[in-house]
Design an enzyme around this catalytic site. Structure first.
Site, PDB file in Angstrom:
ATOM      1  N   ASN A  37       8.068 -11.075  -3.841  1.00  0.00           N
ATOM      2  CA  ASN A  37       8.513  -9.706  -3.595  1.00  0.00           C
ATOM      3  C   ASN A  37       8.786  -9.438  -2.114  1.00  0.00           C
ATOM      4  OD1 ASN A  37       9.138  -7.115  -4.297  1.00  0.00           O
ATOM      5  ND2 ASN A  37       7.042  -6.472  -4.782  1.00  0.00           N
ATOM      6  N   HIS A 122      -2.319  -0.128 -16.724  1.00  0.00           N
ATOM      7  CA  HIS A 122      -2.383   0.654 -15.485  1.00  0.00           C
ATOM      8  C   HIS A 122      -2.339   2.145 -15.753  1.00  0.00           C
ATOM      9  CE1 HIS A 122      -1.537  -2.410 -12.261  1.00  0.00           C
ATOM     10  NE2 HIS A 122      -1.605  -3.112 -13.381  1.00  0.00           N
ATOM     11  N   ARG A 147      -6.921  -0.225 -15.550  1.00  0.00           N
ATOM     12  CA  ARG A 147      -7.076  -0.062 -14.102  1.00  0.00           C
ATOM     13  C   ARG A 147      -6.725   1.378 -13.756  1.00  0.00           C
ATOM     14  NH1 ARG A 147      -3.282  -2.754  -9.360  1.00  0.00           N
ATOM     15  NH2 ARG A 147      -2.355  -0.692  -9.290  1.00  0.00           N
ATOM     16  N   TYR A 159      -0.322   3.704  -1.782  1.00  0.00           N
ATOM     17  CA  TYR A 159       0.253   2.470  -2.319  1.00  0.00           C
ATOM     18  C   TYR A 159      -0.419   2.097  -3.639  1.00  0.00           C
ATOM     19  CZ  TYR A 159       1.761  -2.304  -2.832  1.00  0.00           C
ATOM     20  OH  TYR A 159       2.313  -3.452  -3.339  1.00  0.00           O
ATOM     21  N   ASP A 210      -8.158  -1.238  -7.864  1.00  0.00           N
ATOM     22  CA  ASP A 210      -7.556  -2.097  -6.842  1.00  0.00           C
ATOM     23  C   ASP A 210      -7.550  -1.361  -5.511  1.00  0.00           C
ATOM     24  OD1 ASP A 210      -6.046  -3.891  -5.389  1.00  0.00           O
ATOM     25  OD2 ASP A 210      -4.404  -4.025  -6.845  1.00  0.00           O
ATOM     26  N   HIS A 212      -6.257  -2.765  -2.747  1.00  0.00           N
ATOM     27  CA  HIS A 212      -5.068  -3.239  -2.019  1.00  0.00           C
ATOM     28  C   HIS A 212      -5.377  -3.595  -0.566  1.00  0.00           C
ATOM     29  CE1 HIS A 212      -2.291  -2.471  -5.312  1.00  0.00           C
ATOM     30  NE2 HIS A 212      -2.839  -1.291  -5.469  1.00  0.00           N
ATOM     31  N   GLU A 236     -10.958  -4.847  -6.975  1.00  0.00           N
ATOM     32  CA  GLU A 236     -10.010  -5.877  -6.532  1.00  0.00           C
ATOM     33  C   GLU A 236      -9.596  -5.699  -5.080  1.00  0.00           C
ATOM     34  OE1 GLU A 236      -6.381  -5.767  -8.811  1.00  0.00           O
ATOM     35  OE2 GLU A 236      -5.335  -6.933  -7.301  1.00  0.00           O
ATOM     36  N   GLU A 262      -4.467 -12.292  -5.577  1.00  0.00           N
ATOM     37  CA  GLU A 262      -3.062 -12.227  -6.001  1.00  0.00           C
ATOM     38  C   GLU A 262      -2.124 -12.771  -4.921  1.00  0.00           C
ATOM     39  OE1 GLU A 262      -2.632  -7.983  -6.772  1.00  0.00           O
ATOM     40  OE2 GLU A 262      -1.712  -7.682  -4.825  1.00  0.00           O
ATOM     41  N   ARG A 283      -7.646 -14.154  -8.892  1.00  0.00           N
ATOM     42  CA  ARG A 283      -6.437 -13.474  -9.369  1.00  0.00           C
ATOM     43  C   ARG A 283      -5.157 -14.283  -9.186  1.00  0.00           C
ATOM     44  NH1 ARG A 283      -4.875  -9.499 -11.294  1.00  0.00           N
ATOM     45  NH2 ARG A 283      -3.924  -8.330  -9.600  1.00  0.00           N
ATOM     46  N   HIS A 312      -2.809 -12.267 -11.814  1.00  0.00           N
ATOM     47  CA  HIS A 312      -1.908 -11.205 -11.363  1.00  0.00           C
ATOM     48  C   HIS A 312      -0.771 -11.067 -12.383  1.00  0.00           C
ATOM     49  CE1 HIS A 312       0.914  -9.888  -7.812  1.00  0.00           C
ATOM     50  NE2 HIS A 312       0.421  -8.838  -8.436  1.00  0.00           N
ATOM     51  N   GLU A 339      -3.620  -9.277 -16.147  1.00  0.00           N
ATOM     52  CA  GLU A 339      -2.978  -7.999 -15.809  1.00  0.00           C
ATOM     53  C   GLU A 339      -1.662  -7.865 -16.581  1.00  0.00           C
ATOM     54  OE1 GLU A 339      -1.870  -7.648 -11.682  1.00  0.00           O
ATOM     55  OE2 GLU A 339      -1.528  -5.492 -11.853  1.00  0.00           O
ATOM     56  N   TRP A 403      -4.273  -0.048  13.377  1.00  0.00           N
ATOM     57  CA  TRP A 403      -3.814  -0.916  12.296  1.00  0.00           C
ATOM     58  C   TRP A 403      -5.005  -1.372  11.504  1.00  0.00           C
ATOM     59  CZ3 TRP A 403       0.941  -1.462  10.596  1.00  0.00           C
ATOM     60  CH2 TRP A 403       2.006  -1.155  11.459  1.00  0.00           C
TER      61      TRP A 403
HETATM   62  C1  CS2 Z   1      -0.909  -5.089  -7.254  1.00  0.00           C
HETATM   63  C2  CS2 Z   1       0.519  -5.516  -7.187  1.00  0.00           C
HETATM   64  O1  CS2 Z   1      -0.840  -5.762  -9.489  1.00  0.00           O
HETATM   65  C3  CS2 Z   1      -1.550  -5.592  -8.528  1.00  0.00           C
HETATM   66  O2  CS2 Z   1      -2.758  -5.757  -8.536  1.00  0.00           O
HETATM   67  O3  CS2 Z   1      -1.688  -5.355  -6.168  1.00  0.00           O
HETATM   68  O4  CS2 Z   1       1.260  -4.468  -7.676  1.00  0.00           O
HETATM   69  C4  CS2 Z   1       1.050  -5.896  -5.811  1.00  0.00           C
HETATM   70  O5  CS2 Z   1       0.921  -4.810  -4.953  1.00  0.00           O
HETATM   71  C5  CS2 Z   1       2.463  -6.330  -5.923  1.00  0.00           C
HETATM   72  O6  CS2 Z   1       2.532  -7.420  -6.788  1.00  0.00           O
HETATM   73  C6  CS2 Z   1       3.056  -6.702  -4.577  1.00  0.00           C
HETATM   74  O7  CS2 Z   1       4.299  -7.283  -4.746  1.00  0.00           O
HETATM   75 MG    MG Z   2      -3.619  -6.011  -6.745  1.00  0.00          MG
END
Ligand code: CS2
Ligand code: MG
Length: 403
Positions: A37, A122, A147, A159, A210, A212, A236, A262, A283, A312, A339, A403
């Protein structure tokens, strides 16, 4: 069985996908997913310029030998671009081998270890109430695991929180957009989300979350402790894992089960995490971790330490990856969960597939190979469109902070 040709197909049926198609002189073809991605064309070029020339004329049956050749032959080992390209070759070759044997791919790995693959769906919402509605909708649709993510009071965008029930797409812009992030607000909000969800659904439904990669280790430890009463299946990506030791600190403070991986591309990314039992679930999946050949190695290492797999399965992994992962899941002894985010109708039309969903489980189907094909004529109607994932910047008191 000689490889006669191989080519890369890039298409965008709602989102970008990179697919490798390998052809053999016996007429059997195999597909591998190579989608990374936001960096799709880097993998496409890697395949076209550097791997495909090495494949022509080789024996398609020598999957392991070719894997070693491509991995060691690079000299510059590992990395997401290299490993996604190798994964595509590996997946396509497993597809061909299974078609040649006239068997579904899981049979070649060792056969079924279970009757179906438990998945998690999700539930997203702009606030707790909307997320709760989504959790209940998924539970009523048969999901055994969900999730839950929600918008955070005081933050514009978060996000990983999709909008309602349409297919989730995090790569949302032609150039990377920047979102503001505030860990303190998130740390206050998330236990309230799970308090509401757990009280509404009772003890049986598996709940996941998650992060992230957005917290520091000590913040992740605090979140883990605050979520313990709600018995999550996993938490996660609580913190980035480039430094694997970061998970030691989280582990010292909380019993919440931890999942990560992931973004991992080889066994080296999780070696310490697994051997020190700092995580519970790994993952990594087929496309970004070197294909079935390498994912199997990661799973075997994990099994020694009672770490289970949770591949993932976001929508930016193509149906080709999902098909291959489901064969892996049906076989792998230390499986936990898969997932599942359904793809858009356009994507499903371009990639006809044998896998099916029922009662909270996916099944890869019984078609020889991994069971996923590509409609090339249709794919040509969806040309590539550049798209980037957003990034987060920390704000405090309304201004950019760090950051
Ligand atoms: C996410 C994903 O599925 C997940 O757990 O973390 O949506 C991830 O953000 C994307 O695959 C990024 O390309
Ligand atoms: Mg994820």
């Amino acid at each position: 069985m000689k490889i006669t040709s191989a080519r890369v197909i890039v298409c965008c049926p709602g989102r970008n996908f990179v697919t490798l198609k390998i052809e053999t002189h016996e007429g059997l073809t195999g597909l591998g997913d190579a989608t990374l991605n936001g960096r799709e064309l880097a993998v496409a070029a890697y395949l076209t310029e550097h791997l495909i020339p090495c494949l022509i004329g080789r024996d398609a049956h020598r999957i392991e030998d070719l894997w070693q050749l491509l991995y060691k032959g690079a000299y510059w080992r590992r990395g997401p671009v290299t490993m996604s390209a190798i994964a595509a070759v590996d997946t396509a070759l497993w597809d061909i081998k299974a078609k040649a044997a006239n068997l579904p791919l899981y049979q070649l790995l060792g056969g079924k270890s279970r009757s179906g693959v438990m998945v998690y769906g999700h539930a997203n919402g702009r606030d707790i109430a909307q997320t709760l509605d989504e959790v209940l909708r998924l539970r009523d649709a048969g999901y055994r695991a969900v999730r839950a993510q929600s918008g955070v009071t005081g933050l514009d965008k978060v996000y990983g929180v999709g909008s309602g029930t349409v297919s989730y797409e995090p790569a949302d812009a032609d150039l990377p957009s920047v979102h503001d992030w505030d860990s303190e607000k998130y740390l206050r909000h998330t236990p309230q989300l799970f308090d509401a969800v757990r009280s509404a659904v009772g003890p049986e439904l598996h709940l996941l979350h998650d992060v992230h990669h957005r917290l520091t280790p000590i913040e992740a430890a605090r979140l883990g402790k605050s979520l313990e009463p709600f018995h999550l299946f996993w938490l996660e990506d609580a913190t980035p894992a480039e430094n694997q030791e970061a998970f030691r600190l989280i582990r010292q403070h909380t019993t919440i089960p931890l999942a990560v991986g992931e973004v991992f591309n080889t066994i080296w990314d999780c070696k310490e995490l697994i051997q020190n039992q700092w995580i519970d679930y790994i993952r990594a999946t087929v496309v970004h971790a070197g294909g079935i050949t390498h994912l199997r190695r990661i799973a075997d290492l994990a099994a020694l330490y009672q770490v289970r797999t949770g591949c993932h399965g976001a929508t930016d992994l193509s149906p080709v990856c999902m098909g291959a992962a489901l064969h892996f899941d049906l076989w792998v002894p230390n499986f936990a969960i898969q997932e599942y985010m359904p793809h858009s109708d356009e994507t499903d039309a371009v990639f006809p597939h044998a896998y099916t969903f029922a009662d909270g489980m996916l099944h890869p189907g019984e078609v020889p190979g991994h069971g996923v094909e590509i409609d090339e004529a249709l794919s040509a109607r969806y040309p590539y469109r550049r798209a980037y994932l957003p990034l987060n910047r920390l704000q405090r008191d309304g201004t950019l902070w760090s950051w």
